[in-house]
Motif scaffolding. Sequence first.
Motif, short mmCIF file in Angstrom:
data_model
loop_
_atom_site.label_atom_id
_atom_site.label_comp_id
_atom_site.label_asym_id
_atom_site.label_seq_id
_atom_site.Cartn_x
_atom_site.Cartn_y
_atom_site.Cartn_z
N HIS A 182 47.42 38.00 1.28
CA HIS A 182 47.01 37.15 2.41
C HIS A 182 47.09 38.01 3.69
O HIS A 182 48.06 38.64 3.71
CB HIS A 182 47.83 35.78 2.79
CG HIS A 182 47.31 35.03 3.88
ND1 HIS A 182 46.36 34.16 3.83
CD2 HIS A 182 47.68 35.10 5.33
CE1 HIS A 182 46.00 33.64 4.79
NE2 HIS A 182 46.76 34.01 5.89
N GLN A 183 45.88 38.01 4.27
CA GLN A 183 45.89 39.12 5.61
C GLN A 183 45.39 38.26 6.71
O GLN A 183 44.28 37.68 6.44
CB GLN A 183 45.01 40.32 5.00
CG GLN A 183 44.84 41.43 6.01
CD GLN A 183 43.95 42.46 5.59
OE1 GLN A 183 42.71 42.14 5.10
NE2 GLN A 183 44.74 43.61 5.30
N THR A 184 45.63 38.79 7.94
CA THR A 184 45.18 38.13 8.93
C THR A 184 44.86 39.05 10.13
O THR A 184 45.80 40.02 10.31
CB THR A 184 46.13 36.84 9.71
OG1 THR A 184 46.15 35.92 8.77
CG2 THR A 184 45.48 36.39 10.84
N LEU A 185 43.85 39.27 10.60
CA LEU A 185 43.50 40.12 11.90
C LEU A 185 43.81 39.45 13.14
O LEU A 185 42.92 38.30 13.44
CB LEU A 185 41.99 40.53 11.86
CG LEU A 185 41.54 41.44 12.97
CD1 LEU A 185 42.36 42.71 13.09
CD2 LEU A 185 40.06 41.63 12.90
N ASP A 186 44.81 39.67 13.82
CA ASP A 186 45.18 39.18 15.21
C ASP A 186 44.48 39.82 16.35
O ASP A 186 44.97 40.82 16.59
CB ASP A 186 46.67 39.27 15.45
CG ASP A 186 47.18 38.37 16.63
OD1 ASP A 186 46.18 38.25 17.62
OD2 ASP A 186 48.15 37.99 16.48
N MET A 187 43.31 39.44 16.76
CA MET A 187 42.69 39.92 17.63
C MET A 187 43.03 39.96 18.99
O MET A 187 42.89 40.87 19.67
CB MET A 187 41.23 39.54 17.70
CG MET A 187 40.19 39.70 16.37
SD MET A 187 38.60 38.79 16.57
CE MET A 187 38.65 37.08 16.69
#
Length: 736
Positions: A186-191
């Motif tokens: 699981h991967q998230t890009l926190d812009m």
Amino acid sequence: MLILIGLGLMTSGVVMFKNTDFLRFRISMLGALLVLAGCSSSENSQNGLKNLVPAAIDRKALITRHNPSVSSIDANSPFSLGNGQFTYTSDVTGFQSFGDLYHKEGIPLETKARWAWHSRVSSEPFSLSDTNVSYKWGEEDVFFPTDDSGEAGQWLRQNPHDLPLANVALNVDGKRIDKAVLKMPHQTLDMWRGLLSSHFLVNSIEVNVETVVDNATDKVAYSIESSLLENQSLSFSLTFPRGYDMNVKNTPAIDYENPHEHLTTIISQSEHGVVFERQIDDHRHWVKVQWSKNARIEKSSEHNYVLKVDNISHDARFDFSIEFSEENNFSNEILNFRKLKTNVAAYWHDYWNSGAAIDFTGSESKQAIELERRIVLSQYLMAIQERAEIPAQETGLTSSSWYGKFHTEMSWWHSAHWPLWNRPEPLRKVLSWYNSNLSHAKETATNLKLDGARWSKMIGPDGRESPGGNPLIIWNQPQPILLAELLYKAGDNETVLEEYKELVEQTALALSSMLIWEESNNRYSLKPPIWIAQEHYDVTESENPTFELSYWREGLEIAQKWRERSGLERNRKWDEQLSMLAKLPVFEGKYVAIESIPDTFTNIESRNDHPAMLGSLGVLQDKTVNKTVMKNTLHAVIEDWDFETRIWGWDYPMIAMTATRLNAPQVAVDAILMDAHNNTYLNNGHCPQKKVGLPVYLPANGALLSAAALMATTNEDSPSLGFPSDGKWTVRAEGF
């Protein structure tokens, strides 16, 4: 709060409205304005703004609700981090472990800097004149470098070439991680913070990776937490490439073969770091690797090194960074991942709180939700890879296209959105690049027997044209003028005027001298050879293309304004040409692409590629446009254009801009979100152009932002904002 309506002026205020009410409001263009601060609700109602109320946008909520994530190995959704001139693209592990898979099935995993270029050794010293072909231009015989069929043409087209920097991979038990051992990713890009967080299991043991790119240096940094570090099961590979496969123009594979053709040398080493010197052909750069705890770097093969972790018995966390530089002048500062992460977050906080914003919170329309997602992701993608000293290629810093070179006809799509969203500084860099290449453009003009400066189409860092059909494109020529005007309107007027007036003047001189007087028709015309924006007409028969005529008119009109602002008299020749410029070609009540072959709507073969005639009122504001004719043209394009054979991602926003200027907001929204070829925006915000082999295409993102800015503002053509009036849209816009 002061709102200036219909004047195209940016305000510091923010407006919230229901379009059902707002679209009833029509204001004359006499400079009327409404002062909201202190007005009663009855006063607002009397002015047609019953539901217009101040409402600040929660920018953090706006950005973070569109943070993309993945829970599988998705080759079409790698995430990138960057600072505008340096970009790192990662797979689901936070590294670049599955590079072959992502390149084959989706978007490549690359590390790129806009300053990294090289030229391969040629068999002999080639000159651009080696590719010249003679053309008749009016009464003159001129030469354009359009022959790319021979060795000279191919070498000059391919070189200089952009250079991929390195691949960084995760190893498990001494081997590159395999898909089979990677579980529950699981991967998230926190812009909002510029942070990539990756979580997965290896042999049922958790691995957490945080990845950031520094805003101040070309550095990517990692923090890894896992008990697998305690038994040294995890290590990290750093592989340096030869370059790209030079035989592939778009999205070439990275070349890790031919180790004898480049050099990797360790020039210094310490307990917690190492510096490499890289030499590829005529290019050199340096790479500094730092780590936080006991570790060592070992050479596993030529150009391939492994960072191995030693003796981690508690606090199973390991940090390291890789910094790339054109010069061997690295800071002596010790790696502090947490400090770097904080600094990066502060940088992105400031970025997102600057400039303009659009918020559709409260909207019932699914179109509003999707448009907001595309806007936010496009802003992020442009910020991480389109703010370098050298203008961007069409695939930015994600992958290579057209050998890495900048296409000047894409300048407006790449850069106009910056001042429109009140972040003008990246455009200043682009215009400064034009200034630095003005001497090249003047030389090109002289060779073509023109005055002023004629801009090459496909350019590398050396400023030289690339052979092929490219030099016959002309809609790139006025663009520096229009971009300079956007920067002028964005503020700091006198400085902008002084800095770019010579650029505007010399570009306009070339525009003027490219117009040919036709005695028989009593007019000035654009004559062959021309490769018009809609790129499938014979260059020797292309005369008076609609979009280009409008570009010429607007370019010369703006150049006259700049002369007046500089205290100079208007150029009489330009005024004569403006008054006697060929009219926009019309056939059967619609604008057609080109006067000499007016078959746009009678020949299906001419109804694909760019419907550029719409740009005369949309991207441009040609005052000679007949709006009834343009409405007919817009309708015909929507109904009859071949959107499947050949179309590009920026065409849809261009159509939306025309619809907006014609006060057709639902048509505009339907166009910009059309479910059609080359208009799909992926989970990560990219808009692939699959038929031409481009996994990403940033002119589409830039065009979408420019169209959204037009829709969020009012002007003479659009006295109401460009969103539908069906009661399902709630729009907040600030900073425009």
